[in-house]
Design a protein around this motif. Sequence first.
Motif, PDB file in Angstrom:
ATOM      1  N   ALA A 162       0.854  -1.189   0.000  1.00 42.11           N
ATOM      2  CA  ALA A 162       0.000   0.000   0.000  1.00 42.11           C
ATOM      3  C   ALA A 162       0.890   1.240   0.000  1.00 42.11           C
ATOM      4  CB  ALA A 162      -0.926   0.016   1.211  1.00 42.11           C
ATOM      5  N   ALA A 163       0.519   2.232  -0.795  1.00 47.30           N
ATOM      6  CA  ALA A 163       1.285   3.474  -0.882  1.00 47.30           C
ATOM      7  C   ALA A 163       0.330   4.655  -0.846  1.00 47.30           C
ATOM      8  CB  ALA A 163       2.113   3.506  -2.157  1.00 47.30           C
ATOM      9  N   ASN A 164       0.654   5.636  -0.022  1.00 48.53           N
ATOM     10  CA  ASN A 164      -0.138   6.854   0.102  1.00 48.53           C
ATOM     11  C   ASN A 164       0.649   8.000  -0.503  1.00 48.53           C
ATOM     12  OD1 ASN A 164      -1.736   9.023   0.858  1.00 48.53           O
ATOM     13  ND2 ASN A 164      -1.033   9.007   2.996  1.00 48.53           N
ATOM     14  N   ASN A 165       0.182   8.508  -1.630  1.00 46.22           N
ATOM     15  CA  ASN A 165       0.850   9.625  -2.292  1.00 46.22           C
ATOM     16  C   ASN A 165       0.265  10.966  -1.874  1.00 46.22           C
ATOM     17  OD1 ASN A 165       2.839  10.652  -4.052  1.00 46.22           O
ATOM     18  ND2 ASN A 165       1.327  10.905  -5.693  1.00 46.22           N
ATOM     19  N   GLY A 166      -0.598  10.954  -0.875  1.00 53.38           N
ATOM     20  CA  GLY A 166      -1.213  12.184  -0.409  1.00 53.38           C
ATOM     21  C   GLY A 166      -0.338  12.953   0.563  1.00 53.38           C
ATOM     22  N   THR A 173     -10.031   1.024   3.786  1.00 53.08           N
ATOM     23  CA  THR A 173     -10.456  -0.316   4.158  1.00 53.08           C
ATOM     24  C   THR A 173     -10.435  -1.201   2.922  1.00 53.08           C
ATOM     25  OG1 THR A 173     -11.862   0.523   5.944  1.00 53.08           O
ATOM     26  CG2 THR A 173     -12.297  -1.700   5.149  1.00 53.08           C
ATOM     27  N   LEU A 174      -9.570  -2.207   2.954  1.00 59.50           N
ATOM     28  CA  LEU A 174      -9.359  -3.090   1.816  1.00 59.50           C
ATOM     29  C   LEU A 174     -10.217  -4.340   1.955  1.00 59.50           C
ATOM     30  CD1 LEU A 174      -5.452  -2.898   1.765  1.00 59.50           C
ATOM     31  CD2 LEU A 174      -7.091  -1.365   0.642  1.00 59.50           C
ATOM     32  N   MET A 175     -10.872  -4.747   0.879  1.00 59.23           N
ATOM     33  CA  MET A 175     -11.687  -5.948   0.883  1.00 59.23           C
ATOM     34  C   MET A 175     -10.797  -7.160   0.600  1.00 59.23           C
ATOM     35  SD  MET A 175     -14.498  -4.557   1.627  1.00 59.23           S
ATOM     36  CE  MET A 175     -15.492  -6.049   1.553  1.00 59.23           C
ATOM     37  N   MET A 176     -10.842  -8.135   1.492  1.00 59.05           N
ATOM     38  CA  MET A 176      -9.976  -9.301   1.369  1.00 59.05           C
ATOM     39  C   MET A 176     -10.570 -10.401   0.502  1.00 59.05           C
ATOM     40  SD  MET A 176      -7.100  -8.808   2.933  1.00 59.05           S
ATOM     41  CE  MET A 176      -7.210  -7.292   1.993  1.00 59.05           C
ATOM     42  N   HIS A 177     -11.879 -10.429   0.352  1.00 61.13           N
ATOM     43  CA  HIS A 177     -12.548 -11.436  -0.487  1.00 61.13           C
ATOM     44  C   HIS A 177     -12.063 -12.851  -0.174  1.00 61.13           C
ATOM     45  CE1 HIS A 177     -14.322  -8.201  -2.781  1.00 61.13           C
ATOM     46  NE2 HIS A 177     -13.129  -7.704  -3.034  1.00 61.13           N
ATOM     47  N   GLY A 178     -11.865 -13.136   1.103  1.00 66.12           N
ATOM     48  CA  GLY A 178     -11.473 -14.475   1.525  1.00 66.12           C
ATOM     49  C   GLY A 178     -10.017 -14.816   1.318  1.00 66.12           C
ATOM     50  N   ARG A 179      -9.220 -13.877   0.824  1.00 72.51           N
ATOM     51  CA  ARG A 179      -7.815 -14.183   0.534  1.00 72.51           C
ATOM     52  C   ARG A 179      -7.000 -14.388   1.811  1.00 72.51           C
ATOM     53  NH1 ARG A 179      -8.800  -9.740  -3.193  1.00 72.51           N
ATOM     54  NH2 ARG A 179      -8.857 -10.484  -5.360  1.00 72.51           N
ATOM     55  N   ASN A 200     -13.751  -9.228   9.668  1.00 76.16           N
ATOM     56  CA  ASN A 200     -14.977  -9.137   8.868  1.00 76.16           C
ATOM     57  C   ASN A 200     -14.685  -9.044   7.362  1.00 76.16           C
ATOM     58  OD1 ASN A 200     -16.619  -9.087  11.262  1.00 76.16           O
ATOM     59  ND2 ASN A 200     -16.103  -6.912  11.478  1.00 76.16           N
ATOM     60  N   GLY A 201     -13.682  -9.792   6.948  1.00 73.25           N
ATOM     61  CA  GLY A 201     -13.360  -9.828   5.537  1.00 73.25           C
ATOM     62  C   GLY A 201     -12.682  -8.581   4.999  1.00 73.25           C
ATOM     63  N   THR A 202     -12.186  -7.723   5.895  1.00 73.81           N
ATOM     64  CA  THR A 202     -11.560  -6.478   5.468  1.00 73.81           C
ATOM     65  C   THR A 202     -10.240  -6.265   6.203  1.00 73.81           C
ATOM     66  OG1 THR A 202     -12.606  -5.095   7.169  1.00 73.81           O
ATOM     67  CG2 THR A 202     -13.825  -5.433   5.109  1.00 73.81           C
TER      68      THR A 202
END
Length: 218
Positions: A162-166, A173-179, A200-202
Amino acid sequence: LVATVLADEQAQLGAARARTLVNLVDNHDTQRFANEPGAGVANDEIRARLELALAVVFCAPGIPQLYSGDELGLFGGNDPDNRRDMPSWAWTAAGRATALPPEALPNAQLVYAYVQKLVALRRAHAALAVGDYSELWRPNGSATANVLAFLRAGGGEQLIFAANNGAQPATVTLMMHGRIADGTTLVDRLGGAPPVTTANGTLAVTLPAQAAALYAAP
């Protein structure tokens, strides 16, 4: 733009061929990345931008390439100014700690040490070399979420970059989709962000301004 390029590579070439591409920030045909922002931008800002770009180069699918001097934040305009000789001070840590070298960002040892860390991570984590790519977040025009995040999965491990260019810290909040299973704690191997735990999958990640993180299981 970076997110779009990475997605296009996956779509047009497929995962395996995308991993054979070469990622770089500089070459002998363009002015140095450190020159791109212009003289009106502070050196600390330029260093932050360069380190973010190098982090993407080493963590995205593809083969990272360093053009001579990238590891120092070397300055250089258009060809032939981008082909300067390596400065004599570049060969020692004491030399690279020079406060105001005319050829590079001040205290080039900072960029050098960051590149050393990226090289070590690339060697230590097979997923960065052979892993598949899954986009988790892309910049969406928001001043508070100028974030790129993706999953590299392969070689028996899963890593989240993850990179924040701000200009301000950002939480997404990233969705993991079961990964990655709930309750898994991940540690930032780049060292700038606190540990995070899936729930909770995130996965909620908070990044400092102009900083990158590479999350992995301890």
